[in-house]
Design a protein around this motif. Sequence first.
Motif, PDB file in Angstrom:
ATOM      1  N   PRO A   1       0.771  -1.039  -0.647  1.00  0.00           N
ATOM      2  CA  PRO A   1      -0.079  -0.332  -0.057  1.00  0.00           C
ATOM      3  C   PRO A   1       0.926   1.563  -0.067  1.00  0.00           C
ATOM      4  O   PRO A   1       1.959   1.441   0.815  1.00  0.00           O
ATOM      5  N   VAL A   2       0.266   2.391  -1.069  1.00  0.00           N
ATOM      6  CA  VAL A   2       0.781   3.117  -0.357  1.00  0.00           C
ATOM      7  C   VAL A   2       0.041   4.805  -0.214  1.00  0.00           C
ATOM      8  O   VAL A   2       0.506   6.020   0.188  1.00  0.00           O
ATOM      9  N   ALA A   3      -0.756   4.634  -0.144  1.00  0.00           N
ATOM     10  CA  ALA A   3      -1.928   5.305   0.247  1.00  0.00           C
ATOM     11  C   ALA A   3      -4.123   5.247   0.878  1.00  0.00           C
ATOM     12  O   ALA A   3      -3.960   3.782  -0.214  1.00  0.00           O
ATOM     13  N   LEU A   4      -4.256   5.194   1.390  1.00  0.00           N
ATOM     14  CA  LEU A   4      -5.787   5.403   1.112  1.00  0.00           C
ATOM     15  C   LEU A   4      -6.682   6.355   1.751  1.00  0.00           C
ATOM     16  O   LEU A   4      -6.258   7.448   1.396  1.00  0.00           O
ATOM     17  N   SER A   5      -7.876   6.255   1.143  1.00  0.00           N
ATOM     18  CA  SER A   5      -8.689   7.066   0.689  1.00  0.00           C
ATOM     19  C   SER A   5     -10.392   6.589   1.859  1.00  0.00           C
ATOM     20  O   SER A   5     -10.230   5.258   1.804  1.00  0.00           O
ATOM     21  N   ALA A   6     -10.851   7.157   2.701  1.00  0.00           N
ATOM     22  CA  ALA A   6     -12.243   6.355   3.039  1.00  0.00           C
ATOM     23  C   ALA A   6     -13.591   7.121   3.063  1.00  0.00           C
ATOM     24  O   ALA A   6     -13.145   8.408   3.368  1.00  0.00           O
ATOM     25  N   ARG A   7     -14.675   7.077   2.281  1.00  0.00           N
ATOM     26  CA  ARG A   7     -15.573   8.296   2.408  1.00  0.00           C
ATOM     27  C   ARG A   7     -16.736   7.110   3.106  1.00  0.00           C
ATOM     28  O   ARG A   7     -16.988   5.540   2.327  1.00  0.00           O
TER      29      ARG A   7
END
Length: 355
Positions: A21-27
């Motif tokens: 992993p290099v990035a996360l987003s949560a919505r």
Amino acid sequence: MSTTVDSGLTVAWDITVDDAPVALSARGDLVAVAGAEGTVRVLDAAMGAEMGALELPGGALSVELAPDAGHLAATGPMGYALWRRKDGRTTVRESGAWSAAAAWADPVGVPPAERSRGWGRVAVASGRRVLVLDADGEELWRTDPAASTVTDLAWMRQGRRLAVAAYGAVHGHERHTPKPVVTYPYVGSHLALAVAPTGKWICSGNQDASIHIWRTRDGSELTMSGYPEKVSRLAFDDTGFWLAADGAPDVTVWDFSGKGPAGTAPRSLRCHETVTALAWRPGNGGHLASGGADGTVALWYATAGRPQQRLIPARELTGDGAGVAALAWAGPHLLIAAYRDGRVRAHGVPSRTAL
């Protein structure tokens, strides 16, 4: 099934992906995990089950879910990709241009005619330009080329203005205006951009180990220098009164209430030798999560105490040695941590008044 960890928090779910992993987003009810080789997985936030996936040729750098969790944008060294939740449609653009970041506009600022073409708009860095697209990938407009590669971007004024960072300046574009309507100059390389939710401040983290600040009302500016390392992570909390930054073993938290941080000192948060992630908890409680290269996640009452005071974590979560790649809050009670060995773990966190 939930289990108890030594911090006293629970682990809602724990999975391993096969791309670092290099990035996360949560919505909303979704979490997106982007991997270094370009695999992007969309997960159910409550259970961790896979809801969709896409491949971005050339690798991934960032991922952003739309506020309604109905669309996703992923960017990488060779271009960008869009994903649509309702049918899994994926649109990949291999432009060959470095795409460092993407940002979805707030729905309040989306004209009805554009909203009818698909929810919202997304701005995507593409080399020296920024492309503004509708949710299905149709180009609405693009900026004129900046002096160098765009390194970060952010929407302001509920999607009515776009801030674009490239070497030497941050430019402000009104909707459908390729030429900037305002320029905030600074001789240096911008690595990160943070805009206060109030729209009052624009901040850049820089290669020269500084934070540069502009007050949008009058263009007045301030530089906070002396960091031992480059500043590549900046984050405002939901109130717009507190800015967290890396650039040192300590996380610094600056007070932007009132007239701003001029003449003040930050609070210092010491836990990691190298800071690798920052994420404010939603709301106004002043709760911050930070991650380190040693795999530790720290939870902080980041606005407590006084300026110049060094704070200690309210909780520390151990990650078995693998470095923290990214952090994201899926609502106020679920903290998602992605580790460089491929593990993604969701921690249940107590009420807003406690950590």
